[in-house]
Write an enzyme that holds these catalytic residues in place. Structure first.
Site, PDB file in Angstrom:
ATOM      1  N   HIS A 129       5.321 -13.412  -8.871  1.00 41.49           N
ATOM      2  CA  HIS A 129       5.365 -13.766 -10.288  1.00 41.49           C
ATOM      3  C   HIS A 129       3.997 -13.729 -10.937  1.00 41.49           C
ATOM      4  CE1 HIS A 129       9.463 -14.498 -10.257  1.00 41.49           C
ATOM      5  NE2 HIS A 129       9.459 -15.659  -9.650  1.00 41.49           N
ATOM      6  N   GLU A 131       3.380  24.793   4.879  1.00 37.13           N
ATOM      7  CA  GLU A 131       2.019  25.331   4.836  1.00 37.13           C
ATOM      8  C   GLU A 131       1.792  26.397   5.906  1.00 37.13           C
ATOM      9  OE1 GLU A 131      -0.861  22.189   5.414  1.00 37.13           O
ATOM     10  OE2 GLU A 131       0.367  21.169   6.896  1.00 37.13           O
ATOM     11  N   ASP A 166      -3.450  25.646   3.186  1.00 34.50           N
ATOM     12  CA  ASP A 166      -3.227  26.317   4.456  1.00 34.50           C
ATOM     13  C   ASP A 166      -2.309  27.517   4.303  1.00 34.50           C
ATOM     14  OD1 ASP A 166      -4.720  25.082   6.552  1.00 34.50           O
ATOM     15  OD2 ASP A 166      -3.579  23.256   6.141  1.00 34.50           O
ATOM     16  N   CYS A 207       1.287  19.914  -2.845  1.00 35.45           N
ATOM     17  CA  CYS A 207       0.132  19.027  -2.754  1.00 35.45           C
ATOM     18  C   CYS A 207      -1.141  19.779  -2.409  1.00 35.45           C
ATOM     19  CB  CYS A 207       0.394  17.896  -1.773  1.00 35.45           C
ATOM     20  SG  CYS A 207       0.824  18.476  -0.123  1.00 35.45           S
TER      21      CYS A 207
HETATM   22  C1  PEP Z   1      -2.693  22.010   2.269  1.00 32.29           C
HETATM   23  O1  PEP Z   1      -2.838  22.616   3.324  1.00 32.29           O
HETATM   24  O2  PEP Z   1      -2.464  22.541   1.178  1.00 32.29           O
HETATM   25  C2  PEP Z   1      -2.806  20.543   2.245  1.00 32.29           C
HETATM   26  C3  PEP Z   1      -2.542  19.832   1.168  1.00 32.29           C
HETATM   27  O3  PEP Z   1      -3.233  19.932   3.389  1.00 32.29           O
HETATM   28  P1  PEP Z   1      -4.764  19.858   3.845  1.00 32.29           P
HETATM   29  O4  PEP Z   1      -5.609  20.390   2.734  1.00 32.29           O
HETATM   30  O5  PEP Z   1      -5.022  18.423   4.128  1.00 32.29           O
HETATM   31  O6  PEP Z   1      -4.753  20.710   5.060  1.00 32.29           O
HETATM   32 MG    MG Z   2      -2.819  21.615   5.212  1.00 36.77          MG
END
Ligand code: PEP
Ligand code: MG
Length: 586
Positions: free
Chosen positions: A198, A438, A462, A509
């Site tokens: 809260h 990847e 990657d 990502c």
């Molecule tokens: C990627 O490979 O795009 C990724 C986000 O992982 P990292 O850069 O940590 O290998």
């Molecule tokens: Mg990667």
């Protein structure tokens, strides 16, 4: 401030950032002792008087709570005021109070004892609940009980303060937080409480900086001492040095400026002009980034690179240490989602064992290492699961190249769940599991892999190096590492389309998700989630918000028809220049 205090050493206590902002000022130590209850016998003749005393205490508690509810309604609105409605409902629970009155009559015991015991039963029952929300709500029951007891004992609570102060307490109930806010409260810090407590909820609603779960902060300060509550990072400074004060004042100024500039964008969704919404999350490496990520208005954390925990360590952190770290991240981002990627060791990152490989990027890396080290893997999975009690954590596996690996990794998740169940430790039974796409093999198998998991997240960093056979860290061939290579674009289309066809969401990502030049293209390809470096987040949001999905699709279609990276880049650059002349592109 008395002179001798300026020489006291600075003490730093870490807690959970509960409400953003920085408060600097003297402490008001809010101590509320638990009521001491004695069991007393009464005579049958004393019963009417005891019942009358109890009725009066309940009526007074009702009046107090009614007042608090009205205040909450006027200051916070219906939604937040619900907490007090729930407390009033407890007071109005006729079955509960009939039992209490009956027990006073039949057992010939004093009202304090019976109230404490009877309402205590509810309280204890709720506290043992597996559901965190119910456990938090147990405090409401306790608060109502203590209010009646206080009124039975005719005790008064301090609620008026002189001047402005930072409230520090072991714990604050919803009512305490609200009532105290009628004074000039600069900030709050408490020993206990989580992000859904809260104090946290109300402090955010009242826009007062707060830190909760700061262990024994209330035992480390004295009334009147100077403190700083940093609600961005969750740190409390006791007797801060002049340098710390200057630094924090500067931080306060910077954050205010920043917030003003971004405030228009921050709370708006990443949504196209025609209402197509995507998720715009942040990539995270270190705990200290959380405050910035939240400030940038991220929809969550799309990639937490957990292997960063291993930097500078000789051994893997223990399950406990990991669980604490993951929980802190999950709590700080709650209710937004945090995707924790299991250790991606090997390649150019930390190595698990002293192995010498000629081709580390094609070697013992990511999920391959973890599947070979079941004890470490299970430890990490248990830690992740333990941090998932609020249901805002997902787990993701790196470097997946086959169905077999995904099934094996999922098997370990189930095993970790089984072990936690046996220990009676709570976790999210339905934790979402995803993989990174990847490795080209995973892209080729996208649809089959999608059937195994809840989401796919494309790791372009990657994926590009493996698809184009170009080392991502080699200067000599850096010109060949091409995000906009037509083969990359077609591969991306394939992964997104196939993943979505199998009803999973597809995110990205890798760095490409945060490249403004790629935003329209990725949007047009149907990407559901962009997880980007926190710094670029507002820029990417701005681009998404100024286009129609239809246009983005058209742009993607055209880009995909081109034959060389130069053509794709030239096309995207001109499209961007036309629409966003002020966004720098490389
Ligand atoms: C990627 O490979 O795009 C990724 C986000 O992982 P990292 O850069 O940590 O290998
Ligand atoms: Mg990667």
């Amino acid at each position: 401030m008395p002179d001798d205090q300026t020489h006291k050493p600075e003490v730093i206590i870490k807690g959970i950032p509960a409400s953003p902002g920085i408060a600097i000022g003297p402490v008001f130590l809010f101590r509320k002792s638990a009521p001491t209850i004695r069991e007393k016998s009464i005579t049958a003749g004393e019963v009417p008087q005891e019942i009358a005393r109890l009725e009066q205490a309940v009526a007074r508690s009702h009046k107090e709570l009614r007042k608090i509810l009205d205040f909450a309604l006027s200051k916070l609105g219906d939604d937040k005021a619900k907490i007090f409605e729930a407390q009033l409902m407890i007071l109005e629970d006729s079955i509960l109070f009939e039992t209490v009155y009956k027990r006073v009559r039949n057992e010939l015991k004093n009202a304090e004892f019976v109230v404490h015991d009877e309402i205590g039963k509810y309280h204890r029952m709720m506290l043992t609940s597996k559901d965190e929300y119910t456990r938090e709500r147990a405090h409401d029951v306790e608060d109502v009980r203590n209010r009646i007891l206080r009124n039975l004992q005719e005790e008064k609570l301090i609620s008026r303060l002189e001047g402005s102060s930072v409230i520090i307490s072991q714990n604050l109930t919803a009512a305490d937080t609200l009532i105290l806010s009628r004074n000039d409260v600069l900030g709050y810090a408490t020993d206990i409480g989580g992000i859904t407590s809260h104090t946290a909820l109300l402090a955010r609603a009242l826009k007062i900086p707060a830190v909760v779960g700061a262990r024994n902060v209330s035992h480390s300060v004295q009334h009147g001492e100077r403190v700083i509550v940093d609600g961005y990072s969750g740190v409390v400074y006791i007797n801060p040095s002049e340098t710390t004060v200057r630094e924090l004042e500067e931080k306060q100024r910077q954050f205010k400026l920043f917030e003003e500039r971004l405030s228009e964008l921050r709370d708006l969704p990443a949504e196209t002009l025609d209402g197509h919404r995507v998720e715009l999350s942040a990539n995270m490496e270190f705990e200290k980034e959380i405050e910035f990520i939240r400030l940038q208005g991220a929809d969550g954390i799309g990639l937490y690179r957990s292997e960063m925990l291993l930097i500078g360590k000789e051994v893997f952190p223990s399950e406990e240490e990991q669980a604490e770290q993951y929980r802190l991240i999950a709590e700080s981002m709650y209710p937004k989602r945090v995707i924790i990627r299991t250790f991606d060791v090997g390649g150019d990152k930390i190595v698990a064992d002293a192995v010498k490989e000629n081709n580390p990027f094609l070697g013992w890396r990511g999920i391959r290492v973890m599947l070979d080290k079941p004890d470490l893997f299970l430890e990490q999975l248990r830690a992740i699961l333990r941090s998932s009690t609020k249901k805002n954590v997902a787990v993701m596996f790196p470097m997946i190249s086959s169905i077999k690996e995904v099934r094996a990794a999922k098997g370990y998740v189930e095993e970790a769940k089984k072990q936690l169940r046996a220990q009676n430790l709570p976790f999210d039974e339905n934790i979402k599991v995803g993989i990174m796409v990847e490795v080209p093999a995973a892209a080729v198998l996208a649809e089959d892999l999608a059937d195994e998991v809840d989401f796919l997240s494309i790791g372009t960093n990657d994926l590009i190096q493996y698809l184009l056979a170009v080392d991502r860290g080699n200067d000599v061939v850096s010109g060949l590492y091409q995000e906009f290579h037509p083969a990359v674009l077609r591969f991306l289309r394939r992964i997104i389309e196939r993943g979505k066809k199998r009803d999973v969401w597809v995110g990205m990502c890798g760095e490409m998700a945060g490249d403004p030049m790629a935003t329209l293209l990725l949007l047009g390809l149907g990407l559901d989630e962009f997880s980007v470096v926190p710094k670029v987040l507002p820029e990417i949001k701005k681009i998404i918000r100024s286009v129609k999905l239809r246009e983005a699709k058209r742009i993607a279609k055209h880009a995909l028809s081109l034959q060389t990276e130069d053509e794709v880049k030239a096309y995207l650059r001109s499209t961007m220049k036309e629409r966003f002349p002020d966004i720098p592109l490389d």
